[in-house]
Design an enzyme around this catalytic site. Structure first.
Site, PDB file in Angstrom:
ATOM      1  N   LYS A 156      -4.348  26.743 -39.098  1.00 27.43           N
ATOM      2  CA  LYS A 156      -4.623  26.507 -40.490  1.00 27.43           C
ATOM      3  C   LYS A 156      -5.083  25.058 -40.686  1.00 27.43           C
ATOM      4  CE  LYS A 156      -0.596  25.344 -42.987  1.00 27.43           C
ATOM      5  NZ  LYS A 156       0.026  24.184 -42.459  1.00 27.43           N
ATOM      6  N   HIS A 186       2.536  29.461 -37.761  1.00 25.62           N
ATOM      7  CA  HIS A 186       3.601  29.349 -36.749  1.00 25.62           C
ATOM      8  C   HIS A 186       4.940  29.910 -37.243  1.00 25.62           C
ATOM      9  CE1 HIS A 186       4.732  25.656 -38.891  1.00 25.62           C
ATOM     10  NE2 HIS A 186       5.891  25.711 -38.265  1.00 25.62           N
ATOM     11  N   GLU A 224      11.927  20.498 -46.849  1.00 21.76           N
ATOM     12  CA  GLU A 224      11.774  19.539 -45.749  1.00 21.76           C
ATOM     13  C   GLU A 224      12.296  18.176 -46.174  1.00 21.76           C
ATOM     14  OE1 GLU A 224       8.182  20.143 -43.083  1.00 21.76           O
ATOM     15  OE2 GLU A 224       7.387  20.331 -45.104  1.00 21.76           O
ATOM     16  N   ASP A 243      -0.619  23.795 -48.247  1.00 22.30           N
ATOM     17  CA  ASP A 243      -0.057  23.487 -46.929  1.00 22.30           C
ATOM     18  C   ASP A 243       1.057  24.462 -46.528  1.00 22.30           C
ATOM     19  OD1 ASP A 243       0.288  21.762 -44.614  1.00 22.30           O
ATOM     20  OD2 ASP A 243       2.170  21.094 -45.536  1.00 22.30           O
ATOM     21  N   HIS A 248       3.101  29.997 -45.093  1.00 22.57           N
ATOM     22  CA  HIS A 248       4.450  30.274 -44.580  1.00 22.57           C
ATOM     23  C   HIS A 248       5.319  31.054 -45.585  1.00 22.57           C
ATOM     24  CE1 HIS A 248       3.015  27.607 -41.616  1.00 22.57           C
ATOM     25  NE2 HIS A 248       3.444  26.481 -42.118  1.00 22.57           N
ATOM     26  N   LYS A 348       8.548  18.491 -49.982  1.00 18.16           N
ATOM     27  CA  LYS A 348       8.846  17.437 -48.999  1.00 18.16           C
ATOM     28  C   LYS A 348       9.803  16.441 -49.638  1.00 18.16           C
ATOM     29  CE  LYS A 348       4.846  17.875 -46.067  1.00 18.16           C
ATOM     30  NZ  LYS A 348       5.429  18.596 -44.925  1.00 18.16           N
ATOM     31  N   LYS A 353      16.346  19.744 -44.263  1.00 19.39           N
ATOM     32  CA  LYS A 353      15.349  20.658 -43.708  1.00 19.39           C
ATOM     33  C   LYS A 353      16.004  22.027 -43.617  1.00 19.39           C
ATOM     34  CE  LYS A 353      12.333  21.406 -39.725  1.00 19.39           C
ATOM     35  NZ  LYS A 353      11.118  21.676 -40.482  1.00 19.39           N
TER      36      LYS A 353
HETATM   37  C1  BG6 Z   1       3.157  22.971 -41.227  1.00 21.06           C
HETATM   38  C2  BG6 Z   1       2.820  22.078 -42.394  1.00 21.06           C
HETATM   39  O1  BG6 Z   1       2.404  24.150 -41.262  1.00 21.06           O
HETATM   40  O2  BG6 Z   1       4.537  23.313 -41.280  1.00 21.06           O
HETATM   41  C3  BG6 Z   1       3.693  20.848 -42.392  1.00 21.06           C
HETATM   42  O3  BG6 Z   1       1.463  21.702 -42.305  1.00 21.06           O
HETATM   43  C4  BG6 Z   1       5.154  21.199 -42.327  1.00 21.06           C
HETATM   44  O4  BG6 Z   1       3.449  20.038 -43.540  1.00 21.06           O
HETATM   45  C5  BG6 Z   1       5.403  22.199 -41.192  1.00 21.06           C
HETATM   46  O5  BG6 Z   1       5.892  20.020 -42.110  1.00 21.06           O
HETATM   47  C6  BG6 Z   1       6.824  22.734 -41.275  1.00 21.06           C
HETATM   48  O6  BG6 Z   1       7.085  23.536 -40.148  1.00 21.06           O
HETATM   49  P1  BG6 Z   1       8.568  23.722 -39.586  1.00 21.06           P
HETATM   50  O7  BG6 Z   1       8.430  24.685 -38.466  1.00 21.06           O
HETATM   51  O8  BG6 Z   1       9.021  22.360 -39.164  1.00 21.06           O
HETATM   52  O9  BG6 Z   1       9.377  24.245 -40.735  1.00 21.06           O
END
Ligand code: BG6
Length: 517
Positions: A156, A186, A224, A243, A248, A348, A353
């Site tokens: 992405k 991911h 996050e 983003d 996600h 953010k 997290k």
């Molecule tokens: C990414 C975003 O796809 O996912 C980031 O671009 C974000 O901004 C990240 O920090 C978060 O992924 P995870 O696996 O750490 O929750």
């Protein structure tokens, strides 16, 4: 979802070998796959990049990435050396057609050497701006033609709105067929995310109550602690909605809301997810203030550390109106979910997290037990915790021992760390292996990405039309802006604050148990 065989001989071409993604994710993931004996004996990574570094310096750079970021850091024994013998590098200008002619020759040589038609993977870990050039030149060099064994992986952002996503998909499908294209989100590679399907469809227990009759609402939170770190340049153009939410969080919604699949065939699962997206009730642009909230973080304190406000982050405009927090209320218009709100939020610089899906059930229809003074009677809740804790927790009411008669909410939990005692693979390990095996279940199909953009387009449009007057509107280290509280409070509900203490306790218990073994 994932086959358990080893992939066929594979040539893995990385465009952007010198980039952050390769360093942080791809090489550590490939190394772990190697340690777990998932890579075929005939396997080669061909790293292409602009940086001219000699092989030795480059290998050392990648090795540092593994030391710092891999879940396993067994780097000193013979393993790293053996793995490194599969890595080769070339400095390449991605706009030079000769790079691609050379590639074609290398493919042929390897096929001859290995005595088979190897799988060819093009991984675009390069900046989005060069994607079109690479795809076009791959096409011109006829490198997309062996359809069954040639795949392209892209990261992405898949565009920045519906129109650009459509043109990106058009450009890609002019050269590759849809079955060759692997679009990475991911989150879909995370074990706990995949487990949502296992939990829902491998058990009889929950599916009968997984609907509007029993579920009051669903909350999906991806919070996050980090700010934009070194990605200000990209993030200031993107914002939380593009983003995180468009991909996600919407994927988590799809897995939570989809109908049972009839097989694990990749298109079957992807069809079911796409149906959810198509059923999401469109939001009119003038409804956006009632259905969504945005925020930007101000300076604040996270775990004792003072952090800057967003506008003073590196490569961010001092007048930026980009949102670092987004919340939205969605409805899925079908028999199962009619009028059940799905509240999604991400941000953010929040206090922790945490990624979780909360299924809040309806209260019992008739309450016979006495209320305890000062205590709410919380309805049943199912927490699917994706990170940091990986597990599932069911909250229900139990009778407190003794008299007077009173009830107390208690939890019944399953935690990966406790139940399986083996670490989960990183999402990229799962996804890279699936690409090599040709299993596209965990990847986004073109129509899904477009449908997801359709869902958030009105919000983007409304927010573009009227700049926020109150940014920054939440302090770093808090759970987001007041407008997000109001969004859910208007429905008589509130955001579920993740129980960090509970997470901490379970993690400590798991670590202590590991220590004893
Ligand atoms: C990414 C975003 O796809 O996912 C980031 O671009 C974000 O901004 C990240 O920090 C978060 O992924 P995870 O696996 O750490 O929750």
């Amino acid at each position: 979802m994932t086959a358990d065989s080893r992939p066929r001989p594979t040539l893995f071409v990385i465009f952007g070998i010198g980039g952050d993604l390769t360093w942080r994710k791809l090489i550590p993931a490939l190394y772990n796959l190697f340690l777990d004996h998932w890579l075929p004996d005939n396997f080669q990574v061909l790293g292409l990049g602009h940086k001219s570094m000699n092989d030795e310096a480059f290998l050392d750079h990648l090795r540092q990435g593994v030391i710092q970021l891999s879940r396993r850091k067994e780097i000193d024994g013979p393993h790293w050396k053996a793995f490194a013998s599969h890595l080769t590098f070339q400095s390449a200008d991605f706009s030079d057609p000769q790079v691609y002619t050379r590639l074609a020759g290398q493919f042929q040589d390897l096929d001859e050497k290995w005595g088979t038609g190897a799988v060819r993977i093009f991984y675009l870990a390069s900046p989005p701006g060069v994607m079109e050039t690479i795809v076009e030149l791959l096409g011109q060099a006829h490198l997309s033609l062996e359809r069954e064994r040639t795949r392209i992986v892209i990261e992405k952002p898949f565009g920045r709105d519906l129109a650009s996503a459509k043109s990106l998909n058009r450009m890609l499908t002019e050269v590759f067929s849809e079955s060759q294209i692997y679009r990475i989100d991911h989150y879909l590679g995370k074990e706990t995310v995949q487990n949502i399907l296992a939990f829902r469809f491998a058990n009889t227990l929950f599916e009968p109550i997984w609907n509007r009759q029993y579920i009051d609402h669903v909350q999906i939170t991806v919070a996050e602690k980090i700010g934009v770190a070194h990605r200000g340049h990209y993030y200031d153009q993107a914002g939380a909605l593009r983003d995180m939410l468009q991909n996600h969080l919407i994927q988590l919604l799809c897995l939570t809301a989809m109908e049972p699949m009839i097989s694990l065939e990749d298109n079957e699962i992807r069809n079911k997810k796409t149906e959810v997206l198509q059923a999401i009730r469109p939001i009119a642009v003038d409804e956006v203030p009632a259905m969504a909230a945005r925020g930007q973080y101000d300076a604040g304190c996270i775990e004792g550390d003072q952090v800057l406000d967003y506008r003073r982050e590196k490569n961010v405009s001092p007048e930026s109106v980009t949102e670092t927090y987004g919340a939205v209320k969605l409805f899925v218009d079908n028999w199962r979910w009619q009028d059940v709100p799905f509240y999604l939020r991400t941000g953010k610089r929040l206090p922790a997290k945490v990624s979780e899906v909360n299924i809040q059930f309806r209260p019992v229809p008739h309450q016979v037990f006495p209320f305890s003074p000062g205590l709410d009677r919380p309805p049943n809740r199912l927490l699917i915790s994706i990170q940091p804790l990986e597990g599932i927790l069911l909250r229900f009411e139990a009778k407190h021992p003794g008299r007077p008669l009173r009830l107390t909410p208690v939890n019944m939990g399953f935690y990966y760390q406790e139940a399986f005692k083996i670490p989960s693979p990183d999402a990229y390990e799962t996804l890279l292996l699936d690409v090599m095996l040709g299993n596209a279940t965990l990847f986004m199909r073109g129509d899904q990405t477009e449908a997801a953009w359709t869902v958030i387009s009105p919000i983007l449009e409304a927010w573009d039309r009227s700049a926020p007057s109150d940014f920054p509107n939440y302090q770093a280290g808090t759970w987001g802006p007041k407008s997000a509280e109001e969004l859910i409070a208007r429905d008589g509900r509130q955001w579920i604050i993740p129980s960090l203490q509970q997470y901490e306790e379970v993690l400590q218990r798991c670590t202590a148990a590991e220590g004893k073994e």
